[in-house]
Design a protein around this motif. Structure first.
Motif, PDB file in Angstrom:
ATOM      1  N   PRO A 215       0.810  -1.221   0.000  1.00  0.00           N
ATOM      2  CA  PRO A 215       0.000   0.000   0.000  1.00  0.00           C
ATOM      3  C   PRO A 215       0.845   1.274   0.000  1.00  0.00           C
ATOM      4  O   PRO A 215       0.524   2.242  -0.684  1.00  0.00           O
ATOM      5  CB  PRO A 215      -0.832  -0.114   1.283  1.00  0.00           C
ATOM      6  CG  PRO A 215      -0.906  -1.583   1.546  1.00  0.00           C
ATOM      7  CD  PRO A 215       0.403  -2.159   1.082  1.00  0.00           C
ATOM      8  N   GLU A 216       1.946   1.274   0.768  1.00  0.00           N
ATOM      9  CA  GLU A 216       2.778   2.469   0.822  1.00  0.00           C
ATOM     10  C   GLU A 216       3.479   2.724  -0.512  1.00  0.00           C
ATOM     11  O   GLU A 216       3.745   3.869  -0.886  1.00  0.00           O
ATOM     12  CB  GLU A 216       3.803   2.383   1.952  1.00  0.00           C
ATOM     13  CG  GLU A 216       4.715   1.174   1.903  1.00  0.00           C
ATOM     14  CD  GLU A 216       4.216   0.001   2.743  1.00  0.00           C
ATOM     15  OE1 GLU A 216       5.063  -0.671   3.356  1.00  0.00           O
ATOM     16  OE2 GLU A 216       2.986  -0.223   2.793  1.00  0.00           O
ATOM     17  N   THR A 217       3.771   1.651  -1.253  1.00  0.00           N
ATOM     18  CA  THR A 217       4.364   1.819  -2.586  1.00  0.00           C
ATOM     19  C   THR A 217       3.344   2.393  -3.551  1.00  0.00           C
ATOM     20  O   THR A 217       3.672   3.246  -4.382  1.00  0.00           O
ATOM     21  CB  THR A 217       4.898   0.477  -3.124  1.00  0.00           C
ATOM     22  OG1 THR A 217       5.857  -0.043  -2.204  1.00  0.00           O
ATOM     23  CG2 THR A 217       5.550   0.655  -4.487  1.00  0.00           C
ATOM     24  N   LEU A 218       2.097   1.955  -3.440  1.00  0.00           N
ATOM     25  CA  LEU A 218       1.045   2.489  -4.308  1.00  0.00           C
ATOM     26  C   LEU A 218       0.886   3.988  -4.083  1.00  0.00           C
ATOM     27  O   LEU A 218       0.823   4.767  -5.046  1.00  0.00           O
ATOM     28  CB  LEU A 218      -0.273   1.765  -4.061  1.00  0.00           C
ATOM     29  CG  LEU A 218      -1.445   2.209  -4.951  1.00  0.00           C
ATOM     30  CD1 LEU A 218      -1.146   1.944  -6.419  1.00  0.00           C
ATOM     31  CD2 LEU A 218      -2.745   1.509  -4.537  1.00  0.00           C
ATOM     32  N   ALA A 219       0.814   4.408  -2.834  1.00  0.00           N
ATOM     33  CA  ALA A 219       0.675   5.840  -2.539  1.00  0.00           C
ATOM     34  C   ALA A 219       1.874   6.615  -3.083  1.00  0.00           C
ATOM     35  O   ALA A 219       1.724   7.713  -3.623  1.00  0.00           O
ATOM     36  CB  ALA A 219       0.540   6.055  -1.033  1.00  0.00           C
ATOM     37  N   PHE A 220       3.074   6.054  -2.963  1.00  0.00           N
ATOM     38  CA  PHE A 220       4.294   6.690  -3.460  1.00  0.00           C
ATOM     39  C   PHE A 220       4.241   6.818  -4.978  1.00  0.00           C
ATOM     40  O   PHE A 220       4.670   7.831  -5.542  1.00  0.00           O
ATOM     41  CB  PHE A 220       5.502   5.846  -3.028  1.00  0.00           C
ATOM     42  CG  PHE A 220       6.843   6.469  -3.301  1.00  0.00           C
ATOM     43  CD1 PHE A 220       7.243   7.629  -2.656  1.00  0.00           C
ATOM     44  CD2 PHE A 220       7.730   5.872  -4.191  1.00  0.00           C
ATOM     45  CE1 PHE A 220       8.491   8.190  -2.889  1.00  0.00           C
ATOM     46  CE2 PHE A 220       8.980   6.426  -4.436  1.00  0.00           C
ATOM     47  CZ  PHE A 220       9.359   7.589  -3.788  1.00  0.00           C
ATOM     48  N   CYS A 221       3.691   5.808  -5.647  1.00  0.00           N
ATOM     49  CA  CYS A 221       3.606   5.833  -7.112  1.00  0.00           C
ATOM     50  C   CYS A 221       2.504   6.762  -7.614  1.00  0.00           C
ATOM     51  O   CYS A 221       2.627   7.327  -8.705  1.00  0.00           O
ATOM     52  CB  CYS A 221       3.364   4.423  -7.653  1.00  0.00           C
ATOM     53  SG  CYS A 221       4.790   3.317  -7.520  1.00  0.00           S
ATOM     54  N   LEU A 222       1.446   6.925  -6.838  1.00  0.00           N
ATOM     55  CA  LEU A 222       0.287   7.711  -7.283  1.00  0.00           C
ATOM     56  C   LEU A 222       0.346   9.175  -6.842  1.00  0.00           C
ATOM     57  O   LEU A 222      -0.632   9.892  -6.977  1.00  0.00           O
ATOM     58  CB  LEU A 222      -1.006   7.078  -6.768  1.00  0.00           C
ATOM     59  CG  LEU A 222      -1.335   5.673  -7.269  1.00  0.00           C
ATOM     60  CD1 LEU A 222      -2.663   5.195  -6.690  1.00  0.00           C
ATOM     61  CD2 LEU A 222      -1.381   5.634  -8.803  1.00  0.00           C
ATOM     62  N   PHE A 223       1.476   9.641  -6.313  1.00  0.00           N
ATOM     63  CA  PHE A 223       1.611  11.021  -5.825  1.00  0.00           C
ATOM     64  C   PHE A 223       0.647  11.300  -4.679  1.00  0.00           C
ATOM     65  O   PHE A 223       0.230  12.434  -4.462  1.00  0.00           O
ATOM     66  CB  PHE A 223       1.325  12.046  -6.935  1.00  0.00           C
ATOM     67  CG  PHE A 223       2.216  11.973  -8.144  1.00  0.00           C
ATOM     68  CD1 PHE A 223       3.319  12.803  -8.268  1.00  0.00           C
ATOM     69  CD2 PHE A 223       1.938  11.097  -9.177  1.00  0.00           C
ATOM     70  CE1 PHE A 223       4.129  12.755  -9.397  1.00  0.00           C
ATOM     71  CE2 PHE A 223       2.741  11.039 -10.313  1.00  0.00           C
ATOM     72  CZ  PHE A 223       3.841  11.880 -10.421  1.00  0.00           C
ATOM     73  N   GLN A 224       0.285  10.279  -3.931  1.00  0.00           N
ATOM     74  CA  GLN A 224      -0.646  10.462  -2.826  1.00  0.00           C
ATOM     75  C   GLN A 224       0.123  10.615  -1.516  1.00  0.00           C
ATOM     76  O   GLN A 224       1.315  10.318  -1.452  1.00  0.00           O
ATOM     77  CB  GLN A 224      -1.615   9.274  -2.765  1.00  0.00           C
ATOM     78  CG  GLN A 224      -2.574   9.241  -3.947  1.00  0.00           C
ATOM     79  CD  GLN A 224      -3.494   8.039  -3.936  1.00  0.00           C
ATOM     80  OE1 GLN A 224      -3.165   7.011  -3.369  1.00  0.00           O
ATOM     81  NE2 GLN A 224      -4.634   8.159  -4.598  1.00  0.00           N
TER      82      GLN A 224
END
Length: 451
Positions: A215-224
């Motif tokens: 999940p933390e990688t997804l947020a990092f990738c999505l500019f979130q």
């Protein structure tokens, strides 16, 4: 909280300045126009669609005459491509390069605003040494053909590379090209430097997330909102994967002596659907990645190693391509459907607006959002260089009430007002919303944007 921020009063002053002209602020946003499909709209309809958006550049993988002609007199910059299969002839015979320019450029320029020719696509990753050796001579011959027609200073020549060309990319400061390719790369880069042409690369945070689906990688990738990642080599905290990948390329260029060569993002994007076993494709994620990427580019913040400018970026892709092989995600990168409707709203429409009161608007937390979510949004907003969160620190005019919700409201709004005052600047992973009700209180003044 970070302390490297502009004084609050200066920020208020900046908010009163008139915005930059629309076209100037969008000139670095382009789109890839792939054609591996049997249901695409006619080029004339596509030209009208593009003119209704803030997209100002289009990259073609070939040199389709109907599309090039349809884009005539639109002012849209056009990138055309010579295929990998064209390289041997272009390299071995200057007359072949002259004929290629004669057929694909001269009949349309300058009415059709051709700005760049890409010779080959990810040639270095083909492992075809003959083709790799022919790449630079092919580029040189195309350049000479342009010069022979007085177009050498007007149309650039480059080639497009895969991120796999880097043997190291994490952390960004360690970015380094595969050693066995460096001699070839130095020749290519010297050509790019001498002709002031860009180094084109294809970074995809989507694939980075697929290889690390946390999940933390997804947020990092999505500019979130996320905790960020500190580069142990430079000490820089990166808040998104896009910046990290671009800075890794910059570091690799710097390592072999070509840091002055401009970087161009030839492809990046996120699929809106995929197979059931694929990690990451969804309409929500695609909207978040492309929408936040566009907002990031518009902010002109740049990357930590290249601050204050936005890298020319071509989003993949204009339409879904129903004939592409591979997993379902390969056929679902389109920003628009082939009936010309939006697959999702990434903020590219010139008429893109929400909340149009004849008053002032602010960005505040949505009702029911947890303190943990608001804390992540607060941390993210205050980590941005242009945001001054000192008013919500102890002793500041907005410190009381000392709650996560109150501090997050101030930080979210300040980010929204300074990042562009666009709807996507007030998203924060769907924890914020726009309001026409002024949240200011006592001596705590929230800057507002007139709409």
């Amino acid at each position: 909280m970070a302390s490297r921020f502009l004084p609050f009063l200066l920020l208020l002053l900046l908010l009163l300045l008139p915005p930059l002209p629309f076209s100037r602020s969008e000139s670095f946003i382009g789109v890839n126009y792939g054609q591996v499909a049997d249901n695409l709209p006619p080029p004339s309809a596509t030209a009208k669609l593009l003119q209704s958006t803030s997209i100002e550049k289009v990259r073609l993988y070939g040199a389709d005459p109907a599309i090039i002609q349809a884009l005539a007199n639109t002012g849209i910059g056009i990138v055309i491509g010579a295929a990998n299969g064209d390289i041997p002839a272009l390299a071995s015979d200057p007359n072949s390069a002259a004929q290629w320019v004669q057929s694909n450029v001269l009949p349309y320029y300058p009415a059709s605003k051709i700005i760049l020719i890409t010779v080959g696509n990810e040639v270095m990753m083909t492992n075809d040494q003959n083709l790799i050796n022919q790449l630079l001579p092919a580029m040189q011959n195309v350049r000479k053909a342009l010069e022979a027609n007085s177009l050498g200073g007007k149309i650039k020549v480059s080639t497009v590379h895969s991120m796999a060309l880097l043997s190291l990319s994490d952390p960004p400061s360690s970015g380094f090209f595969i050693p066995s390719y460096q001699n070839t790369l130095k020749g290519l880069l010297q050509f790019l430097k001498d002709t002031e042409s860009p180094f084109a690369i294809n970074p995809y945070p989507f694939f980075a997330y697929q290889s690390d689906p946390r999940p933390e990688t997804l947020a990092f990738c999505l500019f979130q909102p996320n905790a960020g990642r500190v580069d142990a080599g430079s000490g820089i905290k990166y808040m998104n994967m896009f910046d990290a990948q671009i800075d890794a390329v910059y570091s690799a260029l710097r390592a072999i002596g070509f840091k002055e060569v401009e970087i161009l993002v030839a492809e990046t994007g996120w699929p809106w659907q995929g197979d059931s076993n694929e990690v990451g494709p969804s309409r929500e994620n695609a909207k978040a990645y492309n929408g936040n990427l566009i907002a990031h580019l518009r902010s002109m913040v740049g990357t930590p190693l290249m601050p204050g400018k936005s890298v020319d970026t071509y989003i993949f892709a204009l339409y879904d391509e129903d004939l592409k092989p591979g997993p379902a995600s390969e056929r679902a990168f389109g920003l628009f459907r082939t009936d010309l409707s939006m697959a999702y709203d990434a903020g590219l429409s010139k008429s893109n607006t929400t909340l149009k009161p004849s008053s002032t608007v602010w960005c505040v937390p949505r009702a029911g959002v947890s303190d943990a979510e608001l804390q992540a949004s607060l941390d993210y907003a205050c980590s941005q260089q242009s945001i001054d969160c000192s008013p919500i620190q102890a002793g500041g005019k907005c410190f009381e009430p000392n709650t996560v919700a109150s501090h997050a409201a101030f930080a979210m709004n300040l980010y929204y007002q300074t990042a562009g005052q666009n709807p996507w600047n007030c998203d924060f992973s769907q924890t914020a919303t726009l309001t026409s009700q002024n949240p200011s209180y006592n001596d705590c003044v929230y800057p507002g944007a007139s709409t």
